[in-house]
Design an enzyme around this catalytic site. Structure first.
Site, short mmCIF file in Angstrom:
data_model
loop_
_atom_site.label_atom_id
_atom_site.label_comp_id
_atom_site.label_asym_id
_atom_site.label_seq_id
_atom_site.Cartn_x
_atom_site.Cartn_y
_atom_site.Cartn_z
N SER A 1 0.84 -1.21 0.00
CA SER A 1 0.00 0.00 0.00
C SER A 1 0.87 1.26 0.00
CB SER A 1 -0.89 0.02 1.25
OG SER A 1 -1.85 -1.00 1.17
N ARG B 1 1.49 4.23 -3.14
CA ARG B 1 1.29 5.67 -2.87
C ARG B 1 2.59 6.45 -3.03
NH1 ARG B 1 -2.47 2.59 -0.51
NH2 ARG B 1 -4.51 3.44 -0.02
N SER C 1 -13.23 1.41 2.97
CA SER C 1 -12.20 1.06 1.98
C SER C 1 -11.09 2.10 1.95
CB SER C 1 -12.85 0.93 0.60
OG SER C 1 -11.85 0.99 -0.41
N ASP D 1 -6.90 -8.15 4.53
CA ASP D 1 -6.01 -8.97 3.69
C ASP D 1 -5.41 -10.15 4.46
OD1 ASP D 1 -6.49 -7.27 1.58
OD2 ASP D 1 -4.66 -6.10 1.87
N LYS E 1 -12.33 -9.24 -3.66
CA LYS E 1 -10.87 -9.10 -3.72
C LYS E 1 -10.35 -9.76 -4.99
CE LYS E 1 -10.51 -6.66 -0.07
NZ LYS E 1 -10.11 -5.26 -0.20
C1 S3P Z 1 -5.61 -1.31 0.05
C2 S3P Z 1 -6.80 -1.35 0.69
C3 S3P Z 1 -7.55 -2.61 0.90
C4 S3P Z 1 -6.71 -3.86 0.67
C5 S3P Z 1 -5.84 -3.75 -0.52
C6 S3P Z 1 -4.93 -2.52 -0.45
C7 S3P Z 1 -4.95 0.01 -0.12
O1 S3P Z 1 -8.63 -2.60 0.00
O2 S3P Z 1 -7.52 -4.99 0.57
O3 S3P Z 1 -5.02 -4.91 -0.64
O4 S3P Z 1 -3.76 0.04 -0.42
O5 S3P Z 1 -5.63 1.01 0.08
P1 S3P Z 1 -10.01 -1.91 0.45
O6 S3P Z 1 -9.65 -0.82 1.36
O7 S3P Z 1 -10.63 -1.40 -0.78
O8 S3P Z 1 -10.77 -2.99 1.15
#
Ligand code: S3P
Length: 430
Positions: free
Chosen positions: A32, A36, A173, A316, A343
């Site tokens: 994540s 970003r 989310s 996750d 997912k």
């Molecule tokens: C993520 C948010 C999650 C996660 C994904 C990565 C992110 O999804 O499942 O692997 O980097 O913001 P959601 O927030 O849409 O559930």
């Protein structure tokens, strides 16, 4: 029988119980944060450097995408350098492969750019819901078209001057929050995301650290048009990768595993809480700057209830926590876990199918996954269904099972953790 063997084409992994997991690992850079970092560096006016970037295919897709949008991305050994600049229309459609995070976050940036960007991915990405980002981006003034009225990718986004909105996502989310906040960097006025349940905070943490105009208070995050300053970042280890080894260490007798430099922050530490409640012999040592060292040793686990409010904090990690739950004493409930259907695969079905294949008892009741504990796992056949976390979770299950577990679709692991088998070899004793 070899404890771990990979087929010639790398798509079938056979694993069986062997010695304990012992030693020290540094898991891949957080996925994540890596996405970003690339996106914000592309928006910054100048050169940024990123070390410890995730080496997975998902993050490589984001790197390629920002390149197509005009940023210059170069690898120099362990460091990736990104030269941000005014973004330009990509020469063709952008293919994000399997990466839902890439397509959603990129759509926020595309919405703010005065040209047309086409974003698509593999069959899994093109099945996943996109209305959750299309809807707020349209309200901000972007034109978002796509399959099924923009509910599915490929998406065709024509951006430009946006207006700030106040948005309360109907699903918890981190991706949706991130998408709207990134679009907010291009909008007139304030863009506010108000969260029913707090989700991972990487977008706001990084916007704040890199000089964008962001404010966090009372369950709301607000941004105003601004440009991040160029930055240097060392990406911490991925807690979602760490969870595999923590569960593996808890389940395989005699194990004792230390993980260095793992991110710990809002929306990412639920798995540690659940493992503590399950009675895992787990030590969390803060090392500063939202980073921890984790130590886990083998020991008995008990079943617990994970409430719907906790699910975004460990979304996750549920596949591997469900494997732990199968061995634990007593039932475990994962309540309000319906988002797992959306997912990389339908993870409710695939976790259930995998558990049953390894001899555990489990059911899905509405949005709740119930795992009856106390199973002595036995080896079985698993189809990863193109889903990296299903493949790795059941590899950990295979380490605790009697007999051989054969996982097809192993190549999907490259999405987030290409060195998983090497790390397993590093910490597995004969
Ligand atoms: C993520 C948010 C999650 C996660 C994904 C990565 C992110 O999804 O499942 O692997 O980097 O913001 P959601 O927030 O849409 O559930």
């Amino acid at each position: 029988m070899r404890p771990v063997s990979l087929s010639g084409d790398g798509d079938v992994l056979a694993v069986s119980a062997g010695g304990p997991l012992q030693g020290e690992l540094r898991v891949p850079g957080d996925k994540s944060i890596s996405h970003r970092a690339l996106l914000l560096a592309a928006l910054a006016d100048g050169d940024s450097s990123i070390s410890g970037l995730s080496g997975g295919a998902d993050v490589a897709a984001t790197a390629a995408a920002v390149g197509a949008l005009g940023a210059v991305v170069e690898s120099a050994g362990e460091v990736v350098r990104v030269r941000g600049r005014e973004l330009r229309e990509p020469p063709g459609p952008i293919d994000v492969g399997n990466s839902g995070t890439s397509i959603r976050l990129l759509s926020g940036i595309a919405a703010g750019c005065p040209f047309t960007t086409v974003l698509g991915g593999d069959a899994s990405v093109n099945r996943r819901p996109m209305d959750r980002v299309a809807e707020p981006l349209r309200l901000m003034g972007a034109e978002v078209r796509g399959v099924d009225g923009g509910r599915r990718a490929p998406l065709r986004i024509t951006g430009g001057r946006l207006r700030g909105i106040r948005w309360r996502p109907p699903v918890a989310s981190g991706q949706v929050k991130g998408t709207v906040l990134l679009a907010g960097l291009f909008a007139d006025g304030e863009t506010v995301v108000s969260e029913p349940i707090p989700t991972r905070a990487h977008t706001e943490e990084m916007l704040e650290a890199f000089g964008a105009d962001v404010r966090v208070a009372g369950g709301e995050v607000a941004v105003r048009a601004s440009r991040p300053s160029p930055f240097d970042i060392a990406v911490p280890g991925d807690p979602s990768a760490a969870a595999f080894w923590m569960v593996g260490a808890a389940l395989v007798p005699g194990s004792d595993v230390t993980l260095h430099d793992v991110y710990q922050g809002q929306g990412r530490d639920g798995y540690l809480d659940v493992l503590h409640r399950m009675g895992a012999d787990l030590t969390v040592q803060p090392t500063g700057d939202r980073r921890v060292r984790l130590v886990c040793r083998a020991g008995p686990l008990r079943g617990v209830t994970v409430t719907a409010g906790e699910v975004p904090d460990l979304i996750d990690e549920i596949p591997v926590l469900a494997v732990a739950a199968a061995v634990a004493d007593g039932p475990t409930r994962f309540e309000g876990a319906g988002e797992l259907r959306h997912k990389e695969s339908d993870r409710l079905q695939n976790v259930l199918g995998g558990l049953v294949a390894l001899g555990a008892r489990a059911e899905v009741e509405g949005d709740t996954l119930v795992v009856h504990g106390g199973a002595g796992l036995r080896g079985g056949r698993i189809d990863a269904a193109g889903d990296h976390r299903i493949a790795m979770a059941f590899c950990i299950g295979g380490l605790a099972a009697i007999g051989e577990t054969v996982i097809s679709g192993w190549r999907s692991v490259a999405t987030s953790y290409p060195g998983f088998v090497e790390d397993l070899a590093r910490c597995r004793r004969a």
